[in-house]
Design a protein around this motif. Structure first.
Motif, mmCIF file in Angstrom:
data_model
loop_
_atom_site.group_PDB
_atom_site.id
_atom_site.type_symbol
_atom_site.label_atom_id
_atom_site.label_comp_id
_atom_site.label_asym_id
_atom_site.label_seq_id
_atom_site.Cartn_x
_atom_site.Cartn_y
_atom_site.Cartn_z
ATOM 1 N N HIS A 263 0.826 -1.215 0.000
ATOM 2 C CA HIS A 263 0.000 0.000 0.000
ATOM 3 C C HIS A 263 0.857 1.260 0.000
ATOM 4 O O HIS A 263 0.379 2.329 0.379
ATOM 5 N N LEU A 429 5.624 0.169 4.489
ATOM 6 C CA LEU A 429 5.028 1.334 3.850
ATOM 7 C C LEU A 429 6.100 2.359 3.451
ATOM 8 O O LEU A 429 6.140 2.833 2.312
ATOM 9 N N PRO A 472 -5.290 2.024 2.396
ATOM 10 C CA PRO A 472 -5.884 2.603 1.172
ATOM 11 C C PRO A 472 -6.869 3.726 1.458
ATOM 12 O O PRO A 472 -6.913 4.728 0.731
ATOM 13 N N TRP A 475 -4.859 6.775 2.414
ATOM 14 C CA TRP A 475 -4.264 7.341 1.215
ATOM 15 C C TRP A 475 -5.308 8.143 0.437
ATOM 16 O O TRP A 475 -5.050 9.263 -0.007
#
Length: 479
Positions: A263, A429, A472, A475
Motif C-alpha cells: 500500500h 510502507l 488505502p 491514502w
C-alpha cells in the motif's frame, strides 16, 4: 504546513516587530487573542469566575491584560501574584483599573475552588526546569480542584525549545501561543501538557527566519509528495521494494511488512526470507526469492529487520543489503545487528526507524532518557550514524544527518498504534515510498502520516493487520 521556531528566533522576531509598534502594542495584541480564547472556553463570560496565575515576566503581563479584558466583559477575575513586587506594571495597572482583584498564593484557595477557568501565566518561553515550590503547590491546588487551565504561550514548567519537562509542569486543557508555534508544543512529553493548541497571529511572520526548527506536514503537503503513476508507468518504473524480514519464529512480521509495502506506492514488492509461503498465501502478488538479497533481483530500495531474528544468516543478509547502492531502511532486529561503521561507509541513503528502546541501545542511553528528550535523541541518532532517523513513539520525529532540514514531527499519531506488528507495517510502507522515488525524509514523514491516519481509521481496537487494511482509505483521504 505547521511550523515551529526556537525561543531565540521568536524573541528576535518580537524585538524587530516591537521596534515598529507603539510601546505595549504587541502585548495587547497577544492579550486580545488570549482573552478571546478564554471567552470561547467559558459558557458565558458575564458572571464567570476566572483565576490568573501570574508570574514575574511578560507571560504574566499577557495574562493580566487578558484578565482586564475579561473583567470589562463582566467576568469576576482574580489574579494570584506569585511575585507581587515584580508583576508586569502596565498589565497590573490595567487589570486593577478594570476591576480585577489580586491575592497571594497563600490566600488563593477559595478563588481557585470556585473558578470556572484558570489562566496559567506563571512562566514564559524562557523558563527551564520544573516549577518552583510555591508555583508547584499552587498548580497542584488547581489540579485537585479539577478546574480547566488555559496556558499562556506554553504550559509553565515545560521547555519551549526541547519539549522536555524536567519536573512539575502545568497540564493545560488548551494552550494559546503567540506568533509562532514553539517546538516544545509539538513534541512529547511537553505536547502532552499543552492540550488543544491555538495560534494567535500577532504579526511575527515577516520577522521569523526562513527555516523553522520543526515542521509538521498536513494533508496538502503529504498529497503533494505522494507518488502517482503516469501514463507510461509500469511496475518496474514505479519502483520495486525489497523486503528482508521474518523468521521461523516470527513469520507474521514478514506478512505485515509486505502488507504495508503493498500500500506504499511502489510497483512491486520483492520478498526475501524464510516466510515466503506465508507471504504468498496471504499476498500472491508478492515476488519471492530464497537467494541472498543481492541475488534476488532488481530493487529500488531495501527494508530489512522486522522479525529477522539473530544469528549468522540475518547478520549476513544485513551486511549484503548495506553493501547495495539503493536506499536502505533498517528496523527492529536489523537495528540490533547493525554495524555503525558499515552504515557510515554507505554512499546511498540509509534510514533507521527505532522506537525509544531501540534508540536508547543505539545511543548508549536509557529508554527514559530518550522518551524525556525525544528531539535531542532523534537529532543525535541522525548525526552520529550519518542517516535519516525516524524515532517512533507518542510523537514520531524525523531528522536528517546534517541537521540542515527542520525536524519533522508527525501530527497523526495515536495510542491505538501501540500494538504488536504496527511497526512492521510502517517499515514496509516507508520502504515502498522509498522505492517509488521519495527522498528518505519525505518517505519517512509521509509514511508516518498515513500510518497514523490508518490507525485512526481502523476498527477499535485495531490489530496491525487492521492498520494495514486501512491504509488505502488513509491514502484516499489525503490524496
Amino acid at each position: 504546513m505547521r511550523t515551529a521556531y526556537g525561543v531565540e528566533s521568536v524573541r528576535a522576531a518580537e524585538r524587530e516587530l516591537m521596534a515598529q509598534l507603539p510601546e505595549g502594542a504587541l502585548m495587547r495584541r497577544a492579550a486580545a487573542g488570549l482573552a478571546a480564547a478564554c471567552a470561547g472556553l467559558l459558557h458565558r463570560t458575564y458572571g464567570a469566575r476566572v483565576v490568573l496565575l501570574v508570574g514575574s515576566g511578560d507571560n504574566g503581563g499577557d495574562a493580566l491584560y487578558a484578565g482586564a479584558r475579561l473583567a470589562r466583559r463582566g467576568a469576576g477575575v482574580t489574579a494570584v501574584l506569585l511575585a507581587p513586587d515584580r508583576a508586569h506594571p502596565g498589565g497590573l495597572a490595567a487589570f486593577r483599573a478594570a476591576g480585577g482583584r489580586t491575592t497571594g498564593p497563600d490566600a488563593a484557595g477559595t478563588a481557585v475552588a470556585r473558578a470556572d477557568l484558570v489562566v496559567d501565566g506563571i512562566v514564559g518561553i524562557g523558563g527551564t526546569g520544573g516549577l518552583r515550590p510555591d508555583a508547584e503547590a499552587l498548580v497542584r491546588r488547581v489540579e485537585e480542584a479539577g478546574v480547566p487551565v488555559v496556558a499562556v504561550d506554553l504550559p509553565s514548567g515545560v521547555d519551549a525549545g526541547s519539549g522536555e519537562a524536567r519536573g512539575a509542569a502545568v497540564r493545560a486543557a488548551a494552550t494559546v501561543t503567540f506568533g509562532a508555534y514553539k517546538p516544545g508544543l509539538l513534541v512529547d512529553p511537553a505536547a502532552g501538557h499543552a492540550g488543544a493548541l491555538r495560534l494567535v497571529d500577532i504579526g511575527l511572520g515577516p520577522h521569523l527566519p526562513e527555516r523553522p526548527e520543526l515542521e509538521a506536514l498536513q494533508h496538502p503537503d503529504v498529497a503533494a509528495l505522494l507518488p502517482r503513476p503516469s501514463a507510461e508507468s509500469d511496475k518496474y518504473r514505479r519502483g520495486v521494494v525489497g523486503l528482508v524480514a521474518g523468521s521461523a519464529r516470527y513469520p507474521g512480521a514478514a506478512v505485515l511488512a509486505v502488507a504495508g509495502a503493498l500500500h506504499g506506492g511502489a510497483g512491486a514488492v520483492r520478498y526475501v526470507g524464510p516466510a515466503a509461503d506465508d507471504v504468498v498465501r496471504r499476498f500472491p502478488e508478492t515476488l519471492v526469492s530464497d537467494a541472498a538479497p543481492s541475488k534476488a533481483g532488481r530493487v529500488q530500495a531495501w527494508v530489512i529487520g522486522p522479525g529477522l531474528g539473530d544469528g549468522s544468516g540475518p547478520r549476513g543478509a544485513l551486511e549484503d543489503v548495506l553493501e547495495s547502492d539503493v536506499p536502505v531502511l533498517v528496523d527492529a532486529d536489523g537495528l540490533r545487528l547493525l554495524d555503525p561503521a558499515a552504515v557510515r561507509r554507505r554512499e546511498a541513503p540509509t534510514l533507521l526507524t527505532p522506537h525509544a528502546g531501540e534508540a536508547a541501545a543505539l545511543l548508549g542511553a536509557t529508554r527514559e532518557d530518550v522518551e524525556a528528550g525525544r528531539l535531542r535523541a532523534v537529532r543525535e541518532l541522525a548525526s552520529r550514524f550519518g542517516v535519516t532517523a525516524l524515532l517512533k513513539g507518542s510523537t514520531t520525529l524525523v531528522a536528517t544527518p546534517d541537521g540542515a532540514d527542520p525536524v519533522r514531527v508527525n501530527p497523526t499519531g495515536t495510542p491505538r498504534l501501540a500494538t504488536a506488528g504496527t511497526g512492521d507495517v510502517l517499515s514496509g510502507l516507508i520502504g515502498s515510498l522509498l522505492a517509488a522515488g521519495l527522498a528518505p525524509r519525505d518517505a519517512a514523514a509521509c509514511g508516518a502520516y498515513l500510518h497514523g491516519l490508518a490507525g485512526r481509521l481502523a476498527p477499535t481496537p485495531p490489530s496491525a493487520g487492521d492498520v494495514a487494511a486501512a491504509l488505502p482509505r488513509a491514502w484516499s483521504d489525503v490524496a
